[in-house]
Scaffold this motif. Sequence first.
Motif, short mmCIF file in Angstrom:
data_model
loop_
_atom_site.label_atom_id
_atom_site.label_comp_id
_atom_site.label_asym_id
_atom_site.label_seq_id
_atom_site.Cartn_x
_atom_site.Cartn_y
_atom_site.Cartn_z
N THR A 1 0.86 -1.19 0.00
CA THR A 1 0.00 0.00 0.00
C THR A 1 0.89 1.24 0.00
OG1 THR A 1 -1.68 -1.21 1.23
CG2 THR A 1 -1.86 1.19 1.22
N PRO A 2 0.85 2.01 -1.08
CA PRO A 2 1.77 3.15 -1.20
C PRO A 2 1.37 4.33 -0.31
CG PRO A 2 0.30 3.09 -3.09
CD PRO A 2 0.01 1.87 -2.27
N MET A 3 2.37 5.03 0.18
CA MET A 3 2.15 6.29 0.88
C MET A 3 1.73 7.34 -0.15
SD MET A 3 2.66 5.86 4.15
CE MET A 3 2.68 7.54 4.71
N GLY A 4 1.05 8.39 0.32
CA GLY A 4 0.70 9.51 -0.54
C GLY A 4 -0.51 9.27 -1.40
N VAL A 5 -1.22 8.17 -1.17
CA VAL A 5 -2.43 7.84 -1.93
C VAL A 5 -3.58 7.69 -0.95
CG1 VAL A 5 -3.52 6.16 -3.48
CG2 VAL A 5 -1.06 6.64 -3.69
N TYR B 1 -8.59 -0.03 -0.62
CA TYR B 1 -8.09 0.38 -1.92
C TYR B 1 -7.15 1.58 -1.76
CZ TYR B 1 -11.83 -2.41 -3.98
OH TYR B 1 -12.65 -3.44 -4.35
N ALA B 2 -6.03 1.55 -2.46
CA ALA B 2 -5.16 2.72 -2.60
C ALA B 2 -5.44 3.23 -4.00
CB ALA B 2 -3.69 2.33 -2.44
N GLY B 3 -6.20 4.31 -4.09
CA GLY B 3 -6.70 4.73 -5.39
C GLY B 3 -7.67 3.67 -5.87
N ASP B 4 -7.39 3.08 -7.04
CA ASP B 4 -8.24 2.03 -7.60
C ASP B 4 -7.68 0.62 -7.37
OD1 ASP B 4 -10.01 3.94 -8.60
OD2 ASP B 4 -8.97 4.07 -10.52
N VAL B 5 -6.58 0.51 -6.62
CA VAL B 5 -5.90 -0.77 -6.46
C VAL B 5 -6.26 -1.40 -5.12
CG1 VAL B 5 -3.64 -1.91 -6.34
CG2 VAL B 5 -4.00 0.01 -7.92
#
Length: 164
Positions: A107-111, A134-138
């Motif tokens: 899970t990325p930071m900044g999203v 979800y991180a954005g659409d992921v």
Amino acid sequence: MTEQALQDLLSPHGVCYGCGGGNPHGLQIKSHWDTDGVHVITRHLPETKYCGWPDLVYGGLIAMLVDCHSNWTAMAYHLRAEQADGKDPTAINCVTGELGIKYIKPTPMGVELTLRARVDGPLGRKSRIICEIYAGDVLTAIGDSIFVRVDAGKLAEQAHGHEA
């Protein structure tokens, strides 16, 4: 999504670190019914202090978000069921019985994270909640947990060694 957050409706002065509006140091997440009438949604943008690996969200934060948001999902379903029965509930409280997290992708930071949760199976004293993160659409993680409806007064007595 519905306008008023479930936390503001049922526990505006809650002290939980993850979802309590009365905790000035907490995350104060807000959960709302989705327009589909099935899911309860919250959104959260993790601060950099919740970094695990470089540029990745700490898995413990994801677990906390799933825990709090899934609990509010269980309470939202109980509230809706009682209102459908013509009741005006004054206290709906659930606690975590089991917390399960499957981490699918980093899970990325900044999203901004979106958590979508629903009851899976029958609504009862114990209810299974599925929560997608979800991180954005992921899709990065899925929570599969059990929440138990409790009497808060009895729970506090038992926690402090006094049987109700």
